[in-house]
Design a protein around this motif. Structure first.
Motif, PDB file in Angstrom:
ATOM      1  N   LEU A   2      38.897  44.147  34.164  1.00  0.00           N
ATOM      2  CA  LEU A   2      39.180  42.877  35.119  1.00  0.00           C
ATOM      3  C   LEU A   2      40.267  42.366  35.890  1.00  0.00           C
ATOM      4  CD1 LEU A   2      36.467  40.465  34.968  1.00  0.00           C
ATOM      5  CD2 LEU A   2      36.306  42.621  36.436  1.00  0.00           C
ATOM      6  N   THR A   6      40.822  38.474  40.174  1.00  0.00           N
ATOM      7  CA  THR A   6      39.427  38.699  39.870  1.00  0.00           C
ATOM      8  C   THR A   6      39.254  37.035  40.825  1.00  0.00           C
ATOM      9  OG1 THR A   6      36.888  38.777  38.699  1.00  0.00           O
ATOM     10  CG2 THR A   6      39.416  37.531  37.562  1.00  0.00           C
ATOM     11  N   TRP A   8      36.010  36.353  40.155  1.00  0.00           N
ATOM     12  CA  TRP A   8      35.044  35.998  38.810  1.00  0.00           C
ATOM     13  C   TRP A   8      35.751  34.285  38.072  1.00  0.00           C
ATOM     14  CZ3 TRP A   8      30.349  36.930  39.008  1.00  0.00           C
ATOM     15  CH2 TRP A   8      29.866  38.955  39.253  1.00  0.00           C
ATOM     16  N   PRO A  45      40.172  37.943  32.746  1.00  0.00           N
ATOM     17  CA  PRO A  45      41.470  38.831  33.286  1.00  0.00           C
ATOM     18  C   PRO A  45      42.001  39.174  31.793  1.00  0.00           C
ATOM     19  CG  PRO A  45      42.327  37.236  34.003  1.00  0.00           C
ATOM     20  CD  PRO A  45      40.595  36.378  33.572  1.00  0.00           C
ATOM     21  N   LYS A 102      33.274  44.909  29.714  1.00  0.00           N
ATOM     22  CA  LYS A 102      34.102  44.462  31.524  1.00  0.00           C
ATOM     23  C   LYS A 102      34.254  46.147  32.346  1.00  0.00           C
ATOM     24  CE  LYS A 102      36.956  41.013  30.365  1.00  0.00           C
ATOM     25  NZ  LYS A 102      38.873  39.999  29.701  1.00  0.00           N
ATOM     26  N   LYS A 106      33.043  45.004  35.760  1.00  0.00           N
ATOM     27  CA  LYS A 106      33.976  45.745  36.825  1.00  0.00           C
ATOM     28  C   LYS A 106      32.864  47.336  37.994  1.00  0.00           C
ATOM     29  CE  LYS A 106      38.423  47.098  38.995  1.00  0.00           C
ATOM     30  NZ  LYS A 106      39.726  46.918  38.140  1.00  0.00           N
TER      31      LYS A 106
END
Length: 284
Positions: A2, A6, A8, A45, A102, A106
């Protein structure tokens, strides 16, 4: 991985389709579960963090006030706003934590943009997650005395839970102040001196919350005095004060002095469900 851009964030909810694609729920699951991101915003991230942490929660019909405000260390009821539709209520349990690579996250994860976790609920989520590892251990001797059997062969802590249960919606926290005895294992015959503070929600609850907290404070004092005797005439626990305080009146200095007493369970049947779990020290 990420990137720094990002979208999120901790507390975001995955769509049901992406939760299934990530094998976090069964292939036929549609509305029974909700998957919530619990990784810290800064970890999402960060290259040194290979996983995204999530909790698979159970969608329920009604929120239990006893499981709000991080009162319970193992279970939490979270309410997600859902536009013009009824709110989505999800029960979280630490035992349902999972990790997702991740790279896979993603590729498959999609945020449910139709839902929103309010700022107050986000703060509660952070407090609940932190409390799992930040809880204080009260002295063993003190906890043993709280398990004293009194009327009808019930423990003192059982009685505490019983009177807190009907007013849980108004209470933010219950704090115990043991002063200099906070970490002391006292010998038999030497009493712990305790001050108790019930913090109530003065903004949402108003006068009714204040009245409920004050009534409960009087009941708590009565429980301690009936079980152990009054100050100066006890060898176990001496209750020096028990008061209701508005959440707007608690200072940082107050919080650094006391420990929060979180109850492992508040809804009690005819039989004891187990021991209480005192957790959640407020950080300095």
């Amino acid at each position: 991985m990420l990137g720094r851009d990002t979208p999120w964030r901790q507390g975001d909810l995955l769509t049901a389709d992406s939760a299934r694609a990530l094998d976090l729920v069964g292939p036929d699951d549609t509305t029974n579960h909700g998957v919530i991101i619990i990784s810290h915003d800064c970890d999402l991230p960060h290259d040194a963090e290979p996983f995204v942490e999530v909790i698979v929660g159970d969608v329920i019909e009604k929120s239990d006030p006893a499981l709000s405000h991080a009162k319970n260390p193992r279970r939490l009821h979270m309410t997600f706003e859902n536009g013009d539709c009824p709110a989505i209520i999800i029960e979280l349990r630490h035992t349902n934590r999972k990790e997702v690579l991740k790279t896979k996250f993603k590729e498959e994860a999609v945020k449910d943009d139709s839902t929103l976790l309010g700022d107050g609920e986000k703060r509660t989520l952070k407090q609940w997650l932190a409390a799992r590892y930040g809880r204080p251990a009260f002295p063993n001797a003190f906890e043993a005395r709280l398990r004293k059997l009194v009327h009808s062969k019930r423990t003192v802590e059982w009685q505490i839970a019983k009177i807190l249960e009907p007013v849980a919606m108004h209470l933010v926290a219950l704090f115990f102040d043991l002063g200099e005895q906070r970490y002391a294992e006292l010998a038999e015959g030497i009493p712990y001196a305790i001050s108790i503070t019930l913090v109530y929600d003065s903004i949402e609850g108003g006068p009714s919350a204040r009245q409920a907290a004050e009534d409960t404070a009087r009941q708590l004092r009565s429980i301690f005095e009936n079980a152990y005797g009054e100050v100066g005439n006890t060898t176990e626990i001496a209750i020096e004060s028990c008061e209701a305080v508005a959440d707007t009146m608690i200072t940082l200095a107050d919080l650094r002095r006391v420990d929060q007493w979180r109850l492992e369970y508040l809804s009690l049947g005819d039989q004891d469900a187990g021991d209480f779990l005192p957790v959640g020290e407020i950080p300095a």
